[in-house]
Design an enzyme around this catalytic site. Structure first.
Site, PDB file in Angstrom:
ATOM      1  N   HIS A 214       7.531  -1.813  -5.652  1.00 23.74           N
ATOM      2  CA  HIS A 214       8.016  -0.476  -6.227  1.00 23.74           C
ATOM      3  C   HIS A 214       9.499  -0.759  -6.667  1.00 23.74           C
ATOM      4  O   HIS A 214       9.728  -1.927  -6.790  1.00 23.74           O
ATOM      5  CB  HIS A 214       8.273   0.519  -4.866  1.00 23.74           C
ATOM      6  CG  HIS A 214       9.154  -0.050  -3.689  1.00 23.74           C
ATOM      7  ND1 HIS A 214      10.191  -0.107  -3.774  1.00 23.74           N
ATOM      8  CD2 HIS A 214       8.768  -0.212  -2.376  1.00 23.74           C
ATOM      9  CE1 HIS A 214      11.067  -0.416  -2.737  1.00 23.74           C
ATOM     10  NE2 HIS A 214      10.328  -0.518  -1.649  1.00 23.74           N
ATOM     11  N   CYS A 242       9.401  -4.817   1.398  1.00 21.95           N
ATOM     12  CA  CYS A 242       8.462  -4.294   0.096  1.00 21.95           C
ATOM     13  C   CYS A 242       9.065  -5.378  -1.096  1.00 21.95           C
ATOM     14  O   CYS A 242      10.025  -6.160  -0.803  1.00 21.95           O
ATOM     15  CB  CYS A 242       8.812  -3.052  -0.140  1.00 21.95           C
ATOM     16  SG  CYS A 242       7.819  -1.864   0.750  1.00 21.95           S
TER      17      CYS A 242
END
Length: 355
Positions: A214, A242
């Site tokens: 992301h 992430c």
């Protein structure tokens, strides 16, 4: 008699004055001529080399002007073919880098290094237990290799043997200590995704469990409210697990890597990847007009110069051709998130950073 002597003295004084004037004029002309020889046409002083010292490079060839534009007449060292390839690739990859410069590997070695990387990972007992495969998978033109330790993502295309070993592009990223090592396949993606904090990410693609590709997190679901302090940490281990990427890079994955795309995450702090490690862009925390934006966001409302839209990725010739074609035909424009702006960026000194 006295009158004649007075007249004679007066005439002598005139002669002496005339001689003095002529002498002064002659001196002035000589001085001007000397200056003219020393002064270049652009007004700078030329220190001519002493040719008696054996510097043959200082002598001008027949018919050539012996003065220069201020540059040394000594020949500059010629680059080797390898150095020229690296210089050319570095210049292209450096165009938008305003913080960290890229580290580019000789493009002639990219294919060889990509193959070596995948063979090395496939031979590792850990990745064997993970079931790592890098042969072609139907419907998936690419495989993604994440070097957690070096904060680099390398996209691999199929080689002539039908294996994902051909480096296509490299992206700068940020993972974290909790980023899982292993072999995965993407199960789902999102235009916006709620993250820890709470915070939000654009163009998210899930890797496994709660770990996603992301953007750098946003304080709110507005494209002008990015966590700009975190943006300036891109390229280091900074996330909660992430993989953070520039908007243009994570959107490329969103647009071009179908669900089911294979992902391998590994560690190699000494070698960022087959193509090298891209550079980064700096966001000035005091510039309230631009600090809330990712400079590479393709939204037309982005106040950053449109030149930043291509980001800092190290791209192969094929990847650059694809990028340029996409800008001309608009193939990726349909996935641009609607412009929904907050109108101001959150002050990180008050809110802190999350995500």
């Amino acid at each position: 008699m006295q009158r004649r002597r007075a007249v004679s003295r007066k005439q002598n004084r005139r002669v002496h004055a005339l001689i003095t004037l002529i002498f002064c004029i002659a001196v002035f002309i000589l001085v001007c001529a000397g200056c003219f020889l020393l002064v270049k046409t652009d007004g700078t002083i030329t220190n001519k080399p002493n040719q008696s010292q054996g510097d043959s490079s200082s002598a001008a060839p027949d018919g050539a002007d012996s003065t220069t534009d201020g540059d040394s007449q000594q020949e500059q060292p010629t680059m080797t073919e390898e150095e020229q390839r690296i210089a050319d690739a570095t210049a292209t990859a450096s165009a938008n880098c305003t913080k960290d410069a890229p580290q580019v590997v000789d493009p002639a070695l990219w294919d060889e290094r990509g193959k070596a990387l995948m063979e090395q990972l496939a031979a590792d007992e850990f990745y064997q237990s993970e079931g790592l495969k890098y042969s072609a998978k139907d419907g998936c033109p690419y495989m993604i290799a994440v070097n957690r330790a070096a904060s680099t993502v390398t996209v691999l295309a199929l080689d002539d043997e039908g294996n994902y070993t051909k480096p296509y592009m490299a992206m700068v990223c940020s993972g974290g200590a909790d980023t899982p090592l292993g072999f995965f396949a993407t199960p789902v993606n999102y235009d916006w995704r709620l993250l820890a904090g709470p915070s939000y990410g654009q163009y998210a693609t899930r890797i496994w469990d709660s770990y996603l590709f992301h953007t750098v997190p946003y304080y709110s679901q507005h494209k002008d409210d990015i966590e700009y302090d975190q943006f300036n940490q891109l390229g280091t281990q900074a996330s909660l697990g992430c993989i953070r990427l520039l908007v243009c890079d994570v959107k490329w994955i969103y647009d071009n890597c179908p669900i089911g795309t294979r992902v391998v995450i590994y560690d190699n702090a000494d070698d960022p990847g087959p193509m090298g490690k891209p550079g980064t862009i700096y966001t000035d925390p005091t510039d309230e007009s631009k600090r809330g934006w990712d400079p590479t966001d393709p939204d037309s409302a982005n106040p950053w110069d449109a030149a930043f839209r291509s980001g800092t990725a190290i791209r192969s010739e094929a990847a650059w051709n694809e990028w340029n074609d996409a800008q001309n035909d608009g193939r990726w424009n349909g996935s641009i998130n609607p412009t929904d702006l907050q109108g101001w960026s959150t002050d990180s000194s008050v809110e802190g950073t999350r995500g």
